[in-house]
Structure formats: structure tokens, C-alpha cells
Design a protein around this motif. Structure first.
Motif, mmCIF file in Angstrom:
data_model
loop_
_atom_site.group_PDB
_atom_site.id
_atom_site.type_symbol
_atom_site.label_atom_id
_atom_site.label_comp_id
_atom_site.label_asym_id
_atom_site.label_seq_id
_atom_site.Cartn_x
_atom_site.Cartn_y
_atom_site.Cartn_z
ATOM 1 N N ARG A 215 0.822 -1.279 -0.121
ATOM 2 C CA ARG A 215 0.137 -0.102 -0.070
ATOM 3 C C ARG A 215 0.933 1.225 -0.044
ATOM 4 O O ARG A 215 1.692 1.366 0.883
ATOM 5 C CB ARG A 215 -1.082 -0.060 1.347
ATOM 6 N N PRO A 216 0.783 2.380 -0.873
ATOM 7 C CA PRO A 216 1.607 3.429 -1.280
ATOM 8 C C PRO A 216 1.502 4.166 0.065
ATOM 9 O O PRO A 216 2.684 5.174 0.432
ATOM 10 C CB PRO A 216 0.996 3.943 -2.403
ATOM 11 N N ARG B 232 2.057 -4.600 -12.628
ATOM 12 C CA ARG B 232 1.607 -4.499 -11.290
ATOM 13 C C ARG B 232 2.813 -3.941 -10.613
ATOM 14 O O ARG B 232 3.698 -4.811 -9.692
ATOM 15 C CB ARG B 232 1.040 -5.712 -10.697
ATOM 16 N N TRP B 233 3.120 -2.702 -10.659
ATOM 17 C CA TRP B 233 4.468 -2.248 -9.829
ATOM 18 C C TRP B 233 3.949 -2.034 -8.277
ATOM 19 O O TRP B 233 5.211 -2.070 -7.406
ATOM 20 C CB TRP B 233 4.523 -0.888 -10.187
ATOM 21 N N ASP B 234 2.900 -2.351 -7.995
ATOM 22 C CA ASP B 234 2.559 -2.347 -6.444
ATOM 23 C C ASP B 234 2.839 -3.631 -5.943
ATOM 24 O O ASP B 234 2.577 -4.015 -4.797
ATOM 25 C CB ASP B 234 1.304 -1.784 -6.064
ATOM 26 N N ALA B 235 3.091 -4.827 -6.555
ATOM 27 C CA ALA B 235 3.235 -6.063 -6.096
ATOM 28 C C ALA B 235 4.463 -6.899 -6.825
ATOM 29 O O ALA B 235 4.481 -7.519 -7.454
ATOM 30 C CB ALA B 235 2.022 -6.826 -6.727
ATOM 31 N N PRO B 236 5.649 -6.411 -6.313
ATOM 32 C CA PRO B 236 6.867 -6.969 -6.839
ATOM 33 C C PRO B 236 6.924 -8.277 -6.341
ATOM 34 O O PRO B 236 6.296 -8.674 -5.354
ATOM 35 C CB PRO B 236 8.040 -6.035 -6.273
ATOM 36 N N VAL B 237 7.939 -9.275 -7.199
ATOM 37 C CA VAL B 237 7.791 -10.501 -6.878
ATOM 38 C C VAL B 237 9.462 -10.911 -6.222
ATOM 39 O O VAL B 237 10.196 -10.284 -6.860
ATOM 40 C CB VAL B 237 7.505 -11.425 -8.028
ATOM 41 N N ILE B 238 9.353 -11.772 -5.507
ATOM 42 C CA ILE B 238 10.739 -12.397 -4.955
ATOM 43 C C ILE B 238 10.623 -14.034 -5.423
ATOM 44 O O ILE B 238 9.481 -14.624 -5.127
ATOM 45 C CB ILE B 238 10.783 -12.290 -3.479
ATOM 46 N N ALA B 239 11.686 -14.266 -6.238
ATOM 47 C CA ALA B 239 11.672 -15.642 -6.698
ATOM 48 C C ALA B 239 12.958 -16.496 -5.890
ATOM 49 O O ALA B 239 13.763 -16.075 -5.741
ATOM 50 C CB ALA B 239 12.028 -15.791 -8.092
ATOM 51 N N VAL B 240 12.273 -17.525 -5.434
ATOM 52 C CA VAL B 240 13.387 -18.442 -4.626
ATOM 53 C C VAL B 240 13.420 -19.823 -5.731
ATOM 54 O O VAL B 240 12.405 -20.430 -5.812
ATOM 55 C CB VAL B 240 12.772 -18.981 -3.467
ATOM 56 N N ARG C 52 15.718 -10.278 2.170
ATOM 57 C CA ARG C 52 15.416 -9.429 1.242
ATOM 58 C C ARG C 52 13.929 -9.317 1.451
ATOM 59 O O ARG C 52 13.495 -8.051 0.961
ATOM 60 C CB ARG C 52 15.519 -10.455 -0.282
ATOM 61 N N LEU C 53 13.104 -10.113 2.005
ATOM 62 C CA LEU C 53 11.635 -9.705 2.126
ATOM 63 C C LEU C 53 11.431 -8.603 3.287
ATOM 64 O O LEU C 53 10.841 -7.779 2.926
ATOM 65 C CB LEU C 53 11.015 -11.012 2.739
ATOM 66 N N VAL C 54 12.137 -8.731 4.392
ATOM 67 C CA VAL C 54 11.891 -7.764 5.489
ATOM 68 C C VAL C 54 12.726 -6.452 4.997
ATOM 69 O O VAL C 54 12.051 -5.413 5.405
ATOM 70 C CB VAL C 54 12.461 -8.234 6.796
ATOM 71 N N GLU D 136 9.788 0.045 2.172
ATOM 72 C CA GLU D 136 8.305 0.604 1.828
ATOM 73 C C GLU D 136 7.589 1.290 3.355
ATOM 74 O O GLU D 136 7.014 2.443 3.102
ATOM 75 C CB GLU D 136 7.383 -0.431 1.511
ATOM 76 N N ALA D 137 8.170 0.992 4.378
ATOM 77 C CA ALA D 137 7.719 1.779 5.580
ATOM 78 C C ALA D 137 8.421 3.131 5.552
ATOM 79 O O ALA D 137 7.617 4.044 6.246
ATOM 80 C CB ALA D 137 8.216 0.936 6.733
ATOM 81 N N VAL D 138 9.342 3.092 5.062
ATOM 82 C CA VAL D 138 10.241 4.547 4.846
ATOM 83 C C VAL D 138 9.558 5.512 3.643
ATOM 84 O O VAL D 138 9.300 6.734 3.920
ATOM 85 C CB VAL D 138 11.824 4.403 4.741
ATOM 86 N N ARG D 139 9.460 4.796 2.608
ATOM 87 C CA ARG D 139 9.046 5.518 1.461
ATOM 88 C C ARG D 139 7.537 5.882 1.514
ATOM 89 O O ARG D 139 7.281 7.181 0.973
ATOM 90 C CB ARG D 139 8.904 4.536 0.217
ATOM 91 N N ALA D 140 6.582 5.309 2.321
ATOM 92 C CA ALA D 140 5.283 5.552 2.312
ATOM 93 C C ALA D 140 5.179 7.164 3.178
ATOM 94 O O ALA D 140 5.924 7.173 4.195
ATOM 95 C CB ALA D 140 4.465 4.577 3.140
ATOM 96 N N SER D 141 4.163 7.920 2.874
ATOM 97 C CA SER D 141 4.000 9.092 3.291
ATOM 98 C C SER D 141 3.484 9.160 4.838
ATOM 99 O O SER D 141 3.830 9.794 5.736
ATOM 100 C CB SER D 141 3.140 10.142 2.728
ATOM 101 N N GLN D 142 2.936 7.783 5.200
ATOM 102 C CA GLN D 142 2.171 7.715 6.520
ATOM 103 C C GLN D 142 2.933 6.421 7.096
ATOM 104 O O GLN D 142 2.400 5.682 7.987
ATOM 105 C CB GLN D 142 0.848 7.479 6.361
ATOM 106 N N GLY D 143 4.031 6.170 6.691
ATOM 107 C CA GLY D 143 4.871 4.786 7.145
ATOM 108 C C GLY D 143 5.336 5.141 8.611
ATOM 109 O O GLY D 143 5.629 6.150 8.938
ATOM 110 N N PRO D 144 5.594 3.993 9.227
ATOM 111 C CA PRO D 144 5.854 3.988 10.556
ATOM 112 C C PRO D 144 7.461 4.237 10.821
ATOM 113 O O PRO D 144 7.731 4.539 12.006
ATOM 114 C CB PRO D 144 5.719 2.445 11.294
#
Length: 652
Positions: A189-190, A265-273, A433-435, A441-449
Motif C-alpha cells: 500500500r503506497p 503491477r508495480w505495487d506487487a513486486p515478486v521475490i523468486a526462490v 530480502r523480504l523484510v 516501504e515503511a520509509v517510502r510511504a508518506s504515513q509509514g511507521p
């Protein structure tokens, strides 16, 4: 040339012929066959010489024929094609389907994949951030609480179901075993930066679009799947959908909404294992792929062995009877309960039956001299299955074998441990890589924690996260040891390390909790530090009863084992009281007992009280602590900060 005819008897033997007639006839037939072969060989060489293609006329022609023999053979051509060209998408779908079916139907494949999952995920793992919102040790302000952001992401029910629950982790490991790859889409969520993780089936990824100049750098994953919906009447409606998901590390300067006519879908990047991916390929290969054929061969061997054992068990007795007496013999056997004595072909016979043969007939088993027909003969096939799955055959079969030992069947050898550690390293890289994406994204978001900046590195083009307050973004993924280590040995090692006065108490407590197998150790660690980052030393809990008496005896220099009713004495006589050692003051003994406790109760050698004989010392000065009052200085490791001078000492 034809052999002379001669009369034969009713049984097919030469009538009145000499004993050497059969030998002579066999020799003549052999000479005839040899002559025919020679004629055919001469005719072939004559044709080759006439056509000028004789391979024996020169070395170059012979080498050319060898090359044609290699490249023209379909088997060689098939192997070289496999090595140079990756499997097609349709072929990979069929391959995965076979591996999934074998993981359900074949006991060896099923147990092998289960064992790999048990070794990798059986004890779980812990994901923790080093920044937990406490004050920095150098006193330079307070760091941001990265750990709370990661914990909220992990504890989310949806993320638990997809990635972090015990069932989810087992399914992920089995996916690498049957599919060879796992795809995780991170729906972000942006505004808030909240990340929701969902897995994508490997069969739905039809294409991996990579950098044209570097096939090892993926850009997009093309997903094609069937969407099932129900209309207002409850009827199933199916539609085919197609989307492009960017790789989590693909961050171009401009993000187009469409690529090749397909939505991105730029709001849903994928991690491949991906596991077992050959160099230059874009897709992973299932762990079970190398063992499927051998597992099928072992299954067929056991089926054939079972059929042989069943056929050998059909008859246990032999009865010889003349033709006219066979019906009476069969009736007598049936009346005596001798089992099914049927001799009709195709009719079932019971185990241990009786074979009724005519006079002169014989029924015997094929000689088994030099032949091995026991089930252990198929063990090499099971060993090939185990080798393909990187597990010992003793564990795959749950049997140490005829020459094995039980200890061998219950422990992992070093190569197998390395294989399981390598798989753990694969999952560690994935989780880090996941965390890291969650933190970004928690930093990038305008209302991120989290507060900070996300910049693009000018050299690598990758995004770099910098948290405000110089907060550390390091995340640790801790796995328990694969070996069953004695907790006492680990604790002794921690105590020895603590005695060096070089480790902080937080680290010592973490190591102790890990040695004791305590889950959710980070929660306890956070409770043991205050807002300023100071370690809160635990106070002695009220034991009560014999336990409290034992503690009092230990502090007084006595024997804690004598706590309770006291030592036993002769009948009718009271037990003699146990007194503390003479000449030792109670306060000095208490200090010495604290030092003997070791880890949390000890003081340094220069800091210990005098244990010479004498009465209890009386408190002197305003900072003195009277006897019986808890002194926090006793319960700190050497090198830790002493409590402030104005801090009141808590009472017991």
C-alpha cells in the motif's frame, strides 16, 4: 545343405542312430551358419569398395564415421539438446506434475521431501532487527523501532498463512521439492507502506523476461492464470487473466503501466526462490526430479520380489498320482483341508497348496544357487533415490540395514548437514530480502511507521535506505543447530565467555535463551532493558519453604542440601542441627556465595569481600548497604555500568 532324414521314435529321439549322430549334425549346422555370415560380409565390403565409402581406406574417413556415429545417435543428440536448451514451459508443467504425483504416491519420494522439510524448518527460525526503539548504548539519542515493524508484518494472519506459520514453511519447502521454485508477490500500500505477501504457483509463471544483456537479471514475471468467480446465481465463471509482476530488485527510473501490451503491477513486486537452477537457465528444477526414475525402479523391484515370493509360496507339497487316480486324490486332499489344489491354469492357488502331478512328472523351483532374491538386493536403487535428495539412505528407509548401526541411522553425516545448511542459507537470503522490502516501504510511504530517506545509488542503480537517527537496518535470521548439542556444554561456554568481561549482558542473555531453546527470545530481551537501553538485572524471587531455606543456607556459607527437615538420625533421637562454617561472617559468606553462583551473581576477583574469620561487618558511611538488603552491584557482570549514586537499593 539339408540334414538326412531318419526315423524318430514317439518321444522324438533318433531311432537306431549311433550316439555321435547328434554331435555331427550340430557341427554341420554351425558350419553352415558361419559360411552364410561370411558371404554376407564379403558382399557388403564389395559394395562399399565399389561406392568408394570404405571407412578403412584412410584415417580421415574413419574419424568422420566416428563423428557421424556420435552426432547421429538419437540418444547423444537428445542429451546435448537438454544441456544447451532449457525446458519449455509446457515441459516444466508436466515435470512438476510428475514430481507432485510421486510425492503423494511414492513412499520414498514422500519421506525424502518430508525429511528435508523437517531438517530445514523443524526447529523454526527467528527474524529480529537490531534496532528495537531503545536508547543507543553510546547515549546519542534514541533509535527507531524497526523490530516492531517487522514483528507486525510477521504476526499478520495473512502473512502467517502465506509464509511464516509452520504449515506455510513446510509447504514452501515441499514446493522446492516438487516445483523447484517459489514466487512471492508483495502487495504494497503506497500510503501506509503495509505489505501483504502472497504466493504464486510456479505453473502460473509462463515466462521470465530478463535484461537483454544479462539473462541472470530478471525484469518481469509473466503470470497467466484462470480466475474463478461466481455470478449472482452461484454459477462458476472462468476467465483467463494475464499480468506482469516486476522483480523486487528491478527499480527503473520510469515505470511504464504497460509492457508488451500487458499491464504491469508495480505495487506487487515478486521475490523468486529457485533451487537447482542450472547456470544460464531461468527456472529452477525440483529436488525430486533426479530421484523419480530410481524411486519408480525400486517400486517395480519390490513388486517383482513380492510376486516371486508369492509364487514360491504357492506350493508346499507334492503328490504323485496316476491319471485315473487324480480325481480321487484331489477329492481326498480337499476333504482333508489341504488348501486349493486346483491345477487349472489361471485359477488362484492358496499359499502352501499341494501340487498334483502325474506319474513321471516333476515340480521343482528354479535353482537359487548363487542368486540373491531377498529384498536387500534392491537397496542400491534406494541409495540412488537418497543420493538425489541429499539424505542418507538409512534415514530414507528408516532402517540402518543389515550392516548398519542404530546410531548411524539417527544422526546426520557432515555432507548432509552441509546440504541442509545450504538450503537454510537460501531461505535466509529470501527472508532478509523480504523484510528489507518491508523496511524500505515503511520509509517510502508518506504515513509509514519509519522515518528516513530512500535514495538511488549512482553506481549500482539500487535503492539505499537511510533511517533517521542513524538507526541500524540490520536484520538477523537465527537458526537452531542441526546437531543435538548438550545445553549444559553451551551454558558452560557462555559462562566462560561472560567471565572475560567483554560481552554485554544482553548478548549473554540471548545466548543463554538460545541454549535453553526458548522461543520468542526477543520478547524477553526487550523486557529486560529499560527505555534508556540499560539492562534490568533480575531480583531473587521469593522461594519460600525449603527453597528459601536452601538459599539462606547458601548465602550463610552452609550446605543447601541440608535444607528441609534435616538429616536423618537414629530412631527416637533428634537430628543434629547444621551450623554454618565457624569463623565466617554471614555477610562475607553471602558475598562469597554470590561469587560462586557465577553468571549473574558474581563479582570480580578484585571486588570480592574478604572471607576471613570475624563477625559481620557493620555498615559505614551514607552509601553503605546494611546486611539483608539487596545490593544490585552483586548482580551485574564485570564491565557493566554501576547503578547511579542516587538510586535506592530495592529490598528483597
Amino acid at each position: 545343405m539339408s540334414a538326412p532324414t531318419r526315423p524318430r521314435s514317439r518321444r522324438g529321439m533318433p531311432g537306431g542312430a549311433p550316439a555321435s549322430w547328434d554331435t555331427r549334425e550340430a557341427a554341420l549346422r554351425t558350419e553352415l551358419v558361419t559360411a552364410q555370415n561370411n558371404i554376407g560380409l564379403l558382399a557388403m565390403r564389395l559394395e562399399e569398395a565399389t561406392a568408394g565409402t570404405n571407412p578403412f581406406t584412410g584415417t580421415q574417413e574413419a574419424v568422420a564415421d566416428l563423428e557421424r556415429a556420435i552426432t547421429g545417435d538419437p540418444g547423444w543428440r537428445r542429451f546435448t539438446t537438454i544441456g544447451q536448451q532449457e525446458f519449455t514451459a509446457e515441459g516444466m508443467v508436466q515435470l512438476r506434475a510428475v514430481c507432485r504425483l510421486m510425492s503423494l504416491a511414492n513412499p520414498l519420494i514422500k519421506r525424502g521431501l518430508n525429511l528435508r522439510s523437517y531438517y530445514v524448518w523443524g526447529q523454526g527460525c527467528e527474524i529480529t532487527a537490531r534496532a528495537n526503539g531503545k536508547a543507543k548504548t553510546d547515549g546519542a539519542g534514541k533509535e527507531q523501532d524497526v523490530q516492531s515493524v517487522i514483528k507486525a508484518f510477521i504476526d499478520d494472519p495473512g502473512n502467517q498463512s502465506a509464509l511464516f506459520s509452520a504449515q506455510a514453511r513446510d509447504e514452501l519447502e515441499h514446493s522446492l521439492g516438487t516445483d523447484g521454485e517459489v514466487y512471492v508477490a508483495l502487495f504494497t500500500r503506497p500510503q501506509s507502506g503495509w505489505v501483504q505477501a502472497r504466493t504464486i504457483l510456479a505453473d502460473e509463471i509462463h515466462e521470465v523476461i530478463s535484461d537483454p544483456d544479462d539473462a541472470a537479471t530478471p525484469w518481469y514475471y509473466r503470470r497467466v492464470w484462470t480466475r474463478n468467480t461466481h455470478n449472482a446465481q452461484g454459477r462458476l465463471e472462468q476467465t483467463t487473466e494475464e499480468l506482469l509482476y516486476p522483480d523486487v530488485d528491478y527499480k527503473p527510473a520510469s515505470k511504464p503501466g504497460m509492457f508488451g501490451g500487458v499491464k504491469v503491477r508495480w505495487d506487487a513486486p515478486v521475490i523468486a526462490v529457485q533451487a537447482n537452477r542450472p547456470r544460464g537457465w531461468q527456472r529452477g528444477i525440483p529436488d525430486a526430479y533426479a530421484s523419480v526414475n530410481w524411486a519408480r525402479a525400486y517400486k517395480e523391484f519390490l513388486e517383482q520380489w513380492s510376486s516371486l515370493m508369492r509364487s514360491l509360496a504357492r506350493f508346499a507339497w507334492k503328490l504323485t498320482a496316476e491319471g485315473r487316480n487324480k480325481p480321487q486324490a484331489k477329492a481326498a486332499l480337499a476333504a482333508a483341508g489341504a488348501g486349493n489344489t486346483s491345477t487349472t491354469p489361471g485359477e488362484r492357488n492358496d499359499v502352501g497348496g499341494v501340487a498334483v502331478t502325474p506319474v513321471g512328472g516333476n515340480l521343482e523351483a528354479i535353482p537359487k544357487t548363487g542368486a540373491v532374491i531377498d529384498a536387500e538386493s534392491g537397496r542400491p536403487l534406494a541409495m540412488m533415490v537418497a543420493a538425489g535428495l541429499d539424505i542418507p539412505v538409512t534415514m530414507l528407509l528408516a532402517d540402518p540395514g543389515q550392516t548398519g548401526a542404530r546410531a548411524t541411522a539417527e544422526t546426520l553425516d557432515w555432507p548432509t548437514e552441509l546440504a541442509m545448511m545450504a538450503r537454510r542459507s537460501l531461505w535466509t537470503a529470501f527472508q532478509k530480502r523480504l523484510v528489507q522490502h518491508v523496511i524500505t516501504e515503511a520509509v517510502r510511504a508518506s504515513q509509514g511507521p519509519l522515518k528516513g530517506t530512500v535514495k538511488r545509488d549512482k553506481v549500482t542503480g539500487r535503492e539505499v535506505v537511510q533511517l533517521d537517527g542513524d538507526t541500524d537496518t540490520t536484520v538477523d535470521v537465527d537458526w537452531p543447530d542441526l546437531d543435538e548439542t548438550d545445553p549444559k556444554a553451551v551454558i558452560d561456554a557462555v559462562v566462560a565467555a561472560a567471565a572475560t568481561s567483554t560481552l554485554p549482558p544482553e548478548l549473554i542473555l540471548r545466548l543463554l535463551l538460545q541454549a535453553l531453546g526458548v522461543r520468542e527470545a526477543e520478547t524477553l530481551l526487550s523486557e529486560m532493558t529499560d527505555d534508556q537501553g540499560n539492562f534490568k538485572w533480575p531480583q531473587t524471587p521469593p522461594l519460600g519453604g525449603a527453597g528459601q531455606q536452601a538459599a539462606d543456607l547458601a548465602r550463610a556459607g552452609g550446605d543447601p542440601a541440608t535444607a528441609g527437615p534435616g538429616p536423618m538420625g537414629p530412631d527416637g533421637q533428634p537430628a543434629a542441627p547444621v551450623a554454618p562454617p565457624l569463623g565466617v561472617g554471614t555477610e562475607a559468606a553471602a558475598r562469597q556465595a554470590d561469587a560462586d553462583f557465577g553468571l549473574f551473581g558474581g563479582r570480580g576477583a578484585d571486588d570480592q569481600a574478604d572471607t576471613t574469620a570475624g563477625p559481620d561487618p557493620q555498615p559505614e558511611g551514607p552509601g553503605a548497604v546494611p546486611s539483608g538488603v539487596f545490593d544490585p552491584a552483586f548482580f551485574r557482570l564485570a564491565g557493566d555500568r554501576p547503578p547511579p549514586d542516587d538510586e535506592e537499593a530495592p529490598t528483597e
